[in-house]
Enzyme design. Structure first.
Site, PDB file in Angstrom:
ATOM      1  CG  HIS A  35      -1.987   0.997   1.458  1.00 31.55           C
ATOM      2  ND1 HIS A  35      -1.657   2.167   1.852  1.00 31.55           N
ATOM      3  CD2 HIS A  35      -3.140   0.805   1.332  1.00 31.55           C
ATOM      4  CE1 HIS A  35      -2.812   2.841   1.813  1.00 31.55           C
ATOM      5  NE2 HIS A  35      -4.047   2.117   1.582  1.00 31.55           N
ATOM      6  CG  ASP A  55       0.464  -2.397   5.904  1.00 31.78           C
ATOM      7  OD1 ASP A  55      -0.481  -2.446   6.588  1.00 31.78           O
ATOM      8  OD2 ASP A  55       0.443  -1.770   4.845  1.00 31.78           O
ATOM      9  CD  GLN A 103      -6.889  -4.862   4.057  1.00 31.33           C
ATOM     10  OE1 GLN A 103      -7.941  -5.614   4.391  1.00 31.33           O
ATOM     11  NE2 GLN A 103      -7.203  -3.335   3.810  1.00 31.33           N
ATOM     12  CE  LYS A 131      -7.753  -0.529   6.104  1.00 33.00           C
ATOM     13  NZ  LYS A 131      -8.104  -0.077   4.860  1.00 33.00           N
ATOM     14  CB  CYS A 182      -3.686   3.278  -1.475  1.00 28.83           C
ATOM     15  SG  CYS A 182      -4.695   4.710  -1.186  1.00 28.83           S
TER      16      CYS A 182
HETATM   17  N1  PLP Z   1      -2.060  -1.012   4.391  1.00 30.63           N
HETATM   18  C1  PLP Z   1      -2.860  -1.724   3.899  1.00 30.63           C
HETATM   19  C2  PLP Z   1      -2.490  -2.840   3.390  1.00 30.63           C
HETATM   20  C3  PLP Z   1      -4.393  -0.992   3.822  1.00 30.63           C
HETATM   21  O1  PLP Z   1      -5.091  -1.635   3.154  1.00 30.63           O
HETATM   22  C4  PLP Z   1      -4.519   0.292   4.029  1.00 30.63           C
HETATM   23  C5  PLP Z   1      -5.771   0.613   4.010  1.00 30.63           C
HETATM   24  O2  PLP Z   1      -6.395   0.583   3.059  1.00 30.63           O
HETATM   25  C6  PLP Z   1      -3.272   0.860   4.819  1.00 30.63           C
HETATM   26  C7  PLP Z   1      -2.152   0.296   5.048  1.00 30.63           C
HETATM   27  C8  PLP Z   1      -3.676   2.266   5.447  1.00 30.63           C
HETATM   28  O3  PLP Z   1      -4.434   2.457   6.680  1.00 30.63           O
HETATM   29  P1  PLP Z   1      -4.964   3.553   7.362  1.00 30.63           P
HETATM   30  O4  PLP Z   1      -5.607   4.380   5.975  1.00 30.63           O
HETATM   31  O5  PLP Z   1      -6.090   3.090   8.180  1.00 30.63           O
HETATM   32  O6  PLP Z   1      -3.731   4.100   7.965  1.00 30.63           O
END
Ligand code: PLP
Length: 425
Positions: free
Chosen positions: A140, A217, A220, A243, A382
């Site tokens: 992401h 990260d 998910q 999430k 993203c």
């Molecule tokens: N990493 C992954 C794999 C995600 O799916 C997301 C959100 O869509 C994020 C990071 C970013 O999360 P947040 O916007 O809650 O900081």
């Protein structure tokens, strides 16, 4: 709190376990909503944000009705209650991911802020010109851009693990990237585009053998895995509450205590200090408070704890099996359309189905299918480098949660066929 039980109520599915999805749905007020001319909402955008059960809404409501106060500093009853609830939520996060110490949990605004914290604090303090950070092609943007900012500032070099056609990390290529220059390996636990569950233990073992630290990260990962940071042996794990059935604006960073102790603060202000003197001899608080400058999202943190408590009471294996069944059904609907292609076919993947359809723009699908009450996501999710590696700029993504039903999947399939028919004429 009533939670659905594992049942075996779908004879047509043979021995496949399912669970009482109606009991689960009843806990989510928003699922009773109608959209677009009274169509029942079919919410298939769960990878972007999950919906919120009554137990979590109640936790937020209760906070503001009963004990809203600033934490840590107050001597009055409400401040005590709010502090106890906030710190209780920290302990809940700690237990949920099996961290060994509650001081290893830093509240942040979410995964993005947690990763930025590591890049800005750990990265700036401990990485030097020429040091290497390994990320992967399936990250992401929140696990790419913080490292690019660091690279621009510090001359750190970014290396990228490629992804195979089925959407798995190329572990051989990863091994070839590791060297004595590698300082940090940053990968996601579960891909938000492909649904792939990455082999974190193996990635960590290989990184540690080269003396590198590992940041996961877990945006998910938290809703799809029973995360155990000690078993995974990771150094950092980033999370977002929204999430995993919690509120927006709150998340956490797990980091080993010795790392947090060594890391400098990244934001200054109240709460993160022990003593402030104008001659510059300010002393900082111990972790985790050193990294929590200012008044945090107190109600949201408490509700994050409530979300994890609620989530832990679900029958995990049955929920997983149900989600697999839903995912297979979504994939079958997509595959019924001529010219459809699913991106991400790794074995054991989670409930994310990304797809493109020949001759039909993803954005058109997203807009038109909404007219049928179906919420899916379209765009680059993203993860522009990942989509580009598949030769794409955008895709559709239907992502299911355990409160979705097979009837909803069937309606999604009908709607998708009609939308494609409309566009193709
Ligand atoms: N990493 C992954 C794999 C995600 O799916 C997301 C959100 O869509 C994020 C990071 C970013 O999360 P947040 O916007 O809650 O900081």
């Amino acid at each position: 709190m009533m939670q659905p039980e594992a049942t075996d109520q779908t004879p047509s599915q043979g021995t496949q376990a399912t669970f009482d999805v109606e009991a689960l749905r009843a806990q989510f007020p928003i699922l009773a909503r109608k959209v677009n001319d009274d169509r029942p909402l079919i919410y298939f955008d769960n990878a972007a944000t999950s919906q919120t059960p009554q137990a979590v809404i109640d936790a937020l409501d209760n906070y503001y009705h009963r004990y809203n106060a600033n934490i840590h500093r107050g001597l009055h009853s409400l401040a005590d209650e709010a502090t106890a609830a906030f710190e209780g939520a920290r302990e809940r996060v700690q237990r949920h991911i099996n961290a060994s110490d509650k001081r290893e949990i830093v509240f942040t605004r979410g995964t993005t802020e947690a990763i930025n914290l590591v890049a800005q604090s750990y990265g700036r303090a401990f990485l030097e010109r020429g040091d290497e950070v390994i990320i992967s092609m399936m990250e992401h943007h929140s696990n790419i851009v913080p490292w690019q900012l660091l690279a621009a500032e510090r001359g750190v070099v970014i290396r990228v693990i490629p992804v195979t056609e089925s959407g798995e990390l190329d572990i051989e290529a990863y091994q070839a990237l590791l060297s004595e220059r590698t300082r940090l390996v940053c990968v996601n636990h579960v891909s938000n585009v492909l649904g792939t569950i990455n082999p974190i233990q193996q990635i960590t073992e290989l990184a540690h053998a080269h003396g590198a630290k590992v940041l996961v990260d877990g945006a998910q990962g938290l809703p799809h895995a029973q995360v155990d940071v000690q078993a995974l042996d990771v150094d950092f794990y980033a999370m977002s509450a929204h999430k995993v059935y919690g509120p927006t604006g709150i998340g956490a960073l797990y980091a080993r205590l010795e790392l947090l102790e060594a890391m400098p603060p990244w934001q200054g202000g109240g709460e993160m200090i022990q003593l402030v003197k104008l001659d510059g001899t300010t002393t900082f608080a111990a972790p985790p408070h050193k990294f929590e400058a200012g008044t945090p999202a107190i109600a949201e943190a408490v509700a994050f704890g409530a979300a994890l408590e609620w989530f832990e009471a679900l029958p995990f294996a049955a929920m997983e099996a149900w989600e697999r069944q839903l995912t297979a059904a979504v994939e079958a609907e997509v595959n019924s359309i001529e010219g459809a292609r699913i991106i991400g076919t790794a074995p054991g993947k989670t409930g994310v189905v990304s797809f493109v359809i020949d001759g039909v723009h993803s954005q058109d699908i997203g807009l038109l299918i909404d007219q049928f009450g179906v919420a899916i996501r379209t765009g680059h999710h993203c993860a522009q480098p990942l989509l580009a590696s598949y030769g794409l700029e955008a895709s559709c993504r239907a992502s299911v949660a355990p409160y979705n039903t097979l009837e909803e999947v069937a309606t999604f399939g009908d709607a998708l066929r009609r939308v494609v028919g409309m566009v193709r004429g």
